[in-house]
Structures are given as C-alpha cells and as structure tokens.
Motif scaffolding. Structure first.
Motif, PDB file in Angstrom:
ATOM      1  N   SER A 149       1.050  -1.024  -0.084  1.00 34.59           N
ATOM      2  CA  SER A 149       0.395  -0.338  -0.246  1.00 34.59           C
ATOM      3  C   SER A 149       1.321   1.123  -0.230  1.00 34.59           C
ATOM      4  O   SER A 149       2.212   1.725   0.162  1.00 34.59           O
ATOM      5  N   PRO A 150       0.269   2.180  -0.788  1.00 33.73           N
ATOM      6  CA  PRO A 150       0.747   3.849  -0.267  1.00 33.73           C
ATOM      7  C   PRO A 150       0.825   3.595   1.020  1.00 33.73           C
ATOM      8  O   PRO A 150       0.483   3.372   1.751  1.00 33.73           O
ATOM      9  N   VAL A 151       2.122   5.371   1.249  1.00 39.05           N
ATOM     10  CA  VAL A 151       2.045   5.559   2.485  1.00 39.05           C
ATOM     11  C   VAL A 151       1.008   6.549   2.781  1.00 39.05           C
ATOM     12  O   VAL A 151       0.651   7.239   2.785  1.00 39.05           O
ATOM     13  N   VAL A 152       0.086   6.106   4.185  1.00 41.66           N
ATOM     14  CA  VAL A 152      -1.572   6.822   3.857  1.00 41.66           C
ATOM     15  C   VAL A 152      -1.638   6.795   5.664  1.00 41.66           C
ATOM     16  O   VAL A 152      -0.970   5.773   6.781  1.00 41.66           O
ATOM     17  N   ARG A 153      -2.290   7.810   6.467  1.00 39.92           N
ATOM     18  CA  ARG A 153      -2.349   8.250   7.388  1.00 39.92           C
ATOM     19  C   ARG A 153      -3.806   7.727   7.966  1.00 39.92           C
ATOM     20  O   ARG A 153      -4.750   7.567   7.133  1.00 39.92           O
ATOM     21  N   GLY A 154      -3.986   7.246   9.305  1.00 42.07           N
ATOM     22  CA  GLY A 154      -5.395   6.352   9.425  1.00 42.07           C
ATOM     23  C   GLY A 154      -6.536   7.827   9.799  1.00 42.07           C
ATOM     24  O   GLY A 154      -5.567   8.889  10.665  1.00 42.07           O
ATOM     25  N   ALA A 155      -7.594   8.189   9.283  1.00 46.38           N
ATOM     26  CA  ALA A 155      -8.567   9.157   9.399  1.00 46.38           C
ATOM     27  C   ALA A 155     -10.031   9.090   9.712  1.00 46.38           C
ATOM     28  O   ALA A 155     -10.195   7.827   9.882  1.00 46.38           O
ATOM     29  N   PHE A 156     -10.444   9.840   9.749  1.00 45.94           N
ATOM     30  CA  PHE A 156     -12.388   9.158   9.641  1.00 45.94           C
ATOM     31  C   PHE A 156     -13.309  10.061   9.188  1.00 45.94           C
ATOM     32  O   PHE A 156     -12.904  11.722   9.734  1.00 45.94           O
ATOM     33  N   ASN A 157     -14.341  10.188   8.914  1.00 44.84           N
ATOM     34  CA  ASN A 157     -15.019  10.713   8.442  1.00 44.84           C
ATOM     35  C   ASN A 157     -16.990  11.308   9.691  1.00 44.84           C
ATOM     36  O   ASN A 157     -15.986  10.853  10.345  1.00 44.84           O
ATOM     37  N   TRP A 158     -17.091  12.244   8.991  1.00 38.55           N
ATOM     38  CA  TRP A 158     -17.904  13.111  10.213  1.00 38.55           C
ATOM     39  C   TRP A 158     -19.719  11.588  10.430  1.00 38.55           C
ATOM     40  O   TRP A 158     -20.092  11.569  11.331  1.00 38.55           O
ATOM     41  N   TYR A 159     -19.515  10.839   9.369  1.00 35.54           N
ATOM     42  CA  TYR A 159     -19.691   9.187   9.866  1.00 35.54           C
ATOM     43  C   TYR A 159     -19.815   7.878  10.958  1.00 35.54           C
ATOM     44  O   TYR A 159     -19.894   7.070  11.007  1.00 35.54           O
ATOM     45  N   LEU A 160     -18.677   8.274  11.002  1.00 38.75           N
ATOM     46  CA  LEU A 160     -17.202   7.831  11.950  1.00 38.75           C
ATOM     47  C   LEU A 160     -16.501   6.476  11.320  1.00 38.75           C
ATOM     48  O   LEU A 160     -17.091   5.870  12.172  1.00 38.75           O
ATOM     49  N   GLN A 161     -16.567   6.798   9.691  1.00 34.66           N
ATOM     50  CA  GLN A 161     -16.584   5.556   9.265  1.00 34.66           C
ATOM     51  C   GLN A 161     -14.061   5.965   8.889  1.00 34.66           C
ATOM     52  O   GLN A 161     -14.265   7.096   8.633  1.00 34.66           O
ATOM     53  N   PHE A 162     -14.002   4.550   9.216  1.00 35.57           N
ATOM     54  CA  PHE A 162     -12.418   5.043   9.314  1.00 35.57           C
ATOM     55  C   PHE A 162     -11.835   4.780   7.806  1.00 35.57           C
ATOM     56  O   PHE A 162     -12.098   4.640   7.041  1.00 35.57           O
ATOM     57  N   LYS A 163     -11.158   6.384   7.470  1.00 33.27           N
ATOM     58  CA  LYS A 163     -10.565   6.349   6.299  1.00 33.27           C
ATOM     59  C   LYS A 163      -9.397   6.469   6.080  1.00 33.27           C
ATOM     60  O   LYS A 163      -8.711   6.476   7.249  1.00 33.27           O
ATOM     61  N   ARG A 164      -8.265   6.666   5.230  1.00 34.21           N
ATOM     62  CA  ARG A 164      -7.269   6.548   4.790  1.00 34.21           C
ATOM     63  C   ARG A 164      -6.948   8.071   4.019  1.00 34.21           C
ATOM     64  O   ARG A 164      -7.555   8.087   2.781  1.00 34.21           O
ATOM     65  N   ASP A 165      -5.894   8.412   4.438  1.00 29.37           N
ATOM     66  CA  ASP A 165      -5.491   9.309   3.813  1.00 29.37           C
ATOM     67  C   ASP A 165      -3.707   9.483   3.810  1.00 29.37           C
ATOM     68  O   ASP A 165      -3.812   9.378   4.215  1.00 29.37           O
ATOM     69  N   ARG A 166      -4.159  10.530   2.633  1.00 27.69           N
ATOM     70  CA  ARG A 166      -2.177  10.277   1.785  1.00 27.69           C
ATOM     71  C   ARG A 166      -1.328  10.881   2.578  1.00 27.69           C
ATOM     72  O   ARG A 166      -1.715  12.047   3.360  1.00 27.69           O
ATOM     73  N   ASP A 167      -0.456  10.815   2.773  1.00 27.62           N
ATOM     74  CA  ASP A 167       0.808  12.066   3.476  1.00 27.62           C
ATOM     75  C   ASP A 167       1.209  12.729   2.792  1.00 27.62           C
ATOM     76  O   ASP A 167       1.006  13.024   1.728  1.00 27.62           O
ATOM     77  N   PHE A 168       1.537  13.792   3.789  1.00 28.54           N
ATOM     78  CA  PHE A 168       2.332  15.402   2.688  1.00 28.54           C
ATOM     79  C   PHE A 168       3.645  14.770   2.225  1.00 28.54           C
ATOM     80  O   PHE A 168       4.408  14.784   2.866  1.00 28.54           O
ATOM     81  N   SER A 169       4.179  15.189   0.321  1.00 33.04           N
ATOM     82  CA  SER A 169       6.002  15.612   0.629  1.00 33.04           C
ATOM     83  C   SER A 169       6.420  15.999   1.791  1.00 33.04           C
ATOM     84  O   SER A 169       7.441  15.758   1.526  1.00 33.04           O
ATOM     85  N   TYR A 170       6.088  17.101   2.729  1.00 32.06           N
ATOM     86  CA  TYR A 170       6.875  17.295   2.846  1.00 32.06           C
ATOM     87  C   TYR A 170       6.960  16.956   4.608  1.00 32.06           C
ATOM     88  O   TYR A 170       8.396  17.338   5.171  1.00 32.06           O
ATOM     89  N   GLU A 171       6.067  15.665   4.694  1.00 35.11           N
ATOM     90  CA  GLU A 171       6.900  14.900   5.672  1.00 35.11           C
ATOM     91  C   GLU A 171       7.898  13.591   5.730  1.00 35.11           C
ATOM     92  O   GLU A 171       8.416  13.482   6.746  1.00 35.11           O
ATOM     93  N   ARG A 172       8.172  13.790   4.677  1.00 40.12           N
ATOM     94  CA  ARG A 172       9.558  12.334   3.768  1.00 40.12           C
ATOM     95  C   ARG A 172      10.854  13.168   4.740  1.00 40.12           C
ATOM     96  O   ARG A 172      11.848  12.813   4.393  1.00 40.12           O
ATOM     97  N   ASP A 173      10.673  14.719   4.071  1.00 47.28           N
ATOM     98  CA  ASP A 173      11.910  15.880   4.298  1.00 47.28           C
ATOM     99  C   ASP A 173      12.477  14.972   5.554  1.00 47.28           C
ATOM    100  O   ASP A 173      11.955  14.830   6.335  1.00 47.28           O
ATOM    101  N   GLY A 174      13.740  15.940   5.490  1.00 46.34           N
ATOM    102  CA  GLY A 174      14.705  15.588   6.995  1.00 46.34           C
ATOM    103  C   GLY A 174      15.597  13.744   7.055  1.00 46.34           C
ATOM    104  O   GLY A 174      15.823  13.253   5.556  1.00 46.34           O
ATOM    105  N   PRO A 175      16.560  13.837   7.596  1.00 47.47           N
ATOM    106  CA  PRO A 175      16.985  12.666   7.867  1.00 47.47           C
ATOM    107  C   PRO A 175      16.524  11.380   7.658  1.00 47.47           C
ATOM    108  O   PRO A 175      17.164  10.174   7.176  1.00 47.47           O
TER     109      PRO A 175
END
Length: 282
Positions: A149-175
């Motif tokens: 799977s691609p790199v994703v984070r866990g989230a949820f909507n207003w129906y309390l359904q678990f969703k997966r959101d993609r990460d942001f490119s800047y989160e891969r910056d750094g050492p």
C-alpha cells in the motif's frame, strides 16, 4: 512488496506481548498469522503470543491448533473462552494476561514482514504515551496475494467511518526520509501497539461492545489523555479485509452503539444534538 529503506534500531529494545483473538477463523489463515510472527520476529523482542479463542465453532481450531501450537512451546499462550465474548472483550482478556511494557494487538488474518516489530518497539520506548501502527498492506481475500500500500495515515469522516489519507511530501523531508513516522489522527483496528501501562491508564476499551469503532475510541482516548498516534512506514503488516460479515445484525447493532457512545462521550460540541442511544435497547 515495496523495498524497505534501511533504518537502524537500538539493540536494547523492550519486548512485546502480541494478542491475537479468533472466533471462526480459517485454520490456515490463523496459522499463517502466527507462523509469520514466529519466523519473522527476533525471539529476544518477542516475549510471547497470547492466542484468545473466543468460542470457536470450527473443529480444526481445537486439537489441530493445539498440536501445531505445541511446536512453539514456551512462546504461545492459548486461552479458550468458555462463552462468546466478542473481539473487544476477548482482546481485554488477552491484555489482562500480558505482562511487560508493550502490548501489540493483531488481527487473526494478518501476515507480518521482516523488521516489522523493531520500529514499533523503538517508537514506544522513546515515548510511552505514543500509540503506533504499522502501515497496513493488503492480502487478497481469495488468493492471499500480498499487495503493498502507499504511505497513508488513519482518519475518519463525520459518519465515524475509518478512512485513509495520503501523507504530505514535506513529511518525508529530513534525515529519516521515507521512514519518518507519520502523525495520524486515528489508528487502525487490525494492528496497533501501545504501552501496556498507558493503555490501562486511559481506560483500555471500557464500555465498548462486541466489535467496531474501538480503533476510533482508543485514538480519541490517546489524544485527549496527552498521547500521540503515528503510522510507521518502515513497519508493514499484510491484512485480509473481511467484508462478508459486514451486514450481520449483531455486529451492525454493536457498531452503532459504539459510535453513538463515542459521540456522546468524546465529541462534545461537535456532536449532533439529537443523537440518542435510546433505540439500542429495542
């Protein structure tokens, strides 16, 4: 499977107790889960696997399972419930029999990969108030084919359904680059780890019924008690998504109850004012 980037972990990691609950799981799928943990986890960080039999009905989950578990003598503790408890209470039964610092909750239809547990233990050793989840890959329900799977984070909507959101490119910056832990609003339910003492301190799964919504409840508990949640891209676990029981009346009722309870207890001014628990008792 995606090639993992090399990341060194300390040698003095804490050990983990892994709780795996099952009801009517296919024997080969359950044993695949257990054997992947046993063969791909360094023994010095795997204290034990706690298998909780939640009143199985399949015959091959009795003597046949006992026979195969015997091959891992000393590393697997098998607990058989005397009545059906549901996933949540079965997990609590397993957690109550665990000692040590780190508790890993794992579904019975998973397959772990190489170097999956070391990053988890390293993260929790650095911050005991951190809940962490491996990145969940997909195992096909029919063929068991493993798909990254691609790199994703866990989230949820207003129906309390678990969703997966993609990460942001800047989160891969750094050492740390692509191995950097990803800050996550919610944890997955099928594979998560937490400091056992912190898990007890924030209330465990108190008040949750049968199955469903426990990952969101534990996520909100963690955040509101001063903790944090992270997805670890360098730790991967394959998971079979089981959709065939989604319309089971008891499970649907429990899920609705759990979500409504979560709304009333944790969402404060964000909840819909007329939301009620009354119909659950009907």
């Amino acid at each position: 499977m995606l090639e993992k980037k090399k990341k060194e972990c300390p040698s003095n990691l804490p050990s983990a107790r892994i709780v795996i609950c099952f009801h009517n799981e296919e024997f080969n799928v359950l044993f695949r889960t257990v054997s992947s943990v046993m063969t791909l986890t360094p023994q010095h960080i795997l204290e034990e696997i706690i298998l909780v039999d939640d009143m199985r009905e399949f015959d091959d989950l009795k003597e046949k399972l006992d026979y195969h578990v015997e091959n891992f003598r000393g590393k697997i503790k098998l607990i058989r419930n005397k009545k059906r408890a549901g996933l949540i209470r079965a997990r609590l039964t397993g957690a109550s029999r665990a000692s040590g610092d780190v508790l890993m909750l794992l579904d019975s239809h998973c397959k772990v990969t190489k170097v999956w547990l070391e990053p988890v233990l390293n993260a929790i050793a650095k911050d005991p108030q951190m809940g962490v989840c491996p990145l969940i890959d997909v195992s096909d329900y029919v063929t068991l084919e493993y798909q990254s799977s691609p790199v994703v984070r866990g989230a949820f909507n207003w129906y309390l359904q678990f969703k997966r959101d993609r990460d942001f490119s800047y989160e891969r910056d750094g050492p740390e680059g692509p191995t950097r832990p990803i800050w996550s609003p919610a944890m997955t339910g099928g594979s998560c780890a937490i400091n056992r003492h912190y898990f007890n301190a924030i209330g465990k799964y108190k008040g949750i019924n049968l199955w469903g919504g426990e990952n969101l409840e534990l996520s909100l508990r963690t955040w509101m008690y001063g903790g944090q949640l992270f997805i670890l891209p360098c730790s991967r676990v394959g998971h079979i998504d089981k959709q065939h029981f989604a319309n089971h009346t008891g499970i649907v009722k429990a899920l609705v109850y759990n979500n409504l309870r979560l709304v009333h207890i944790w969402l404060d001014e964000y909840k819909v004012k007329d939301t009620s628990l009354v119909w659950i008792g009907e």
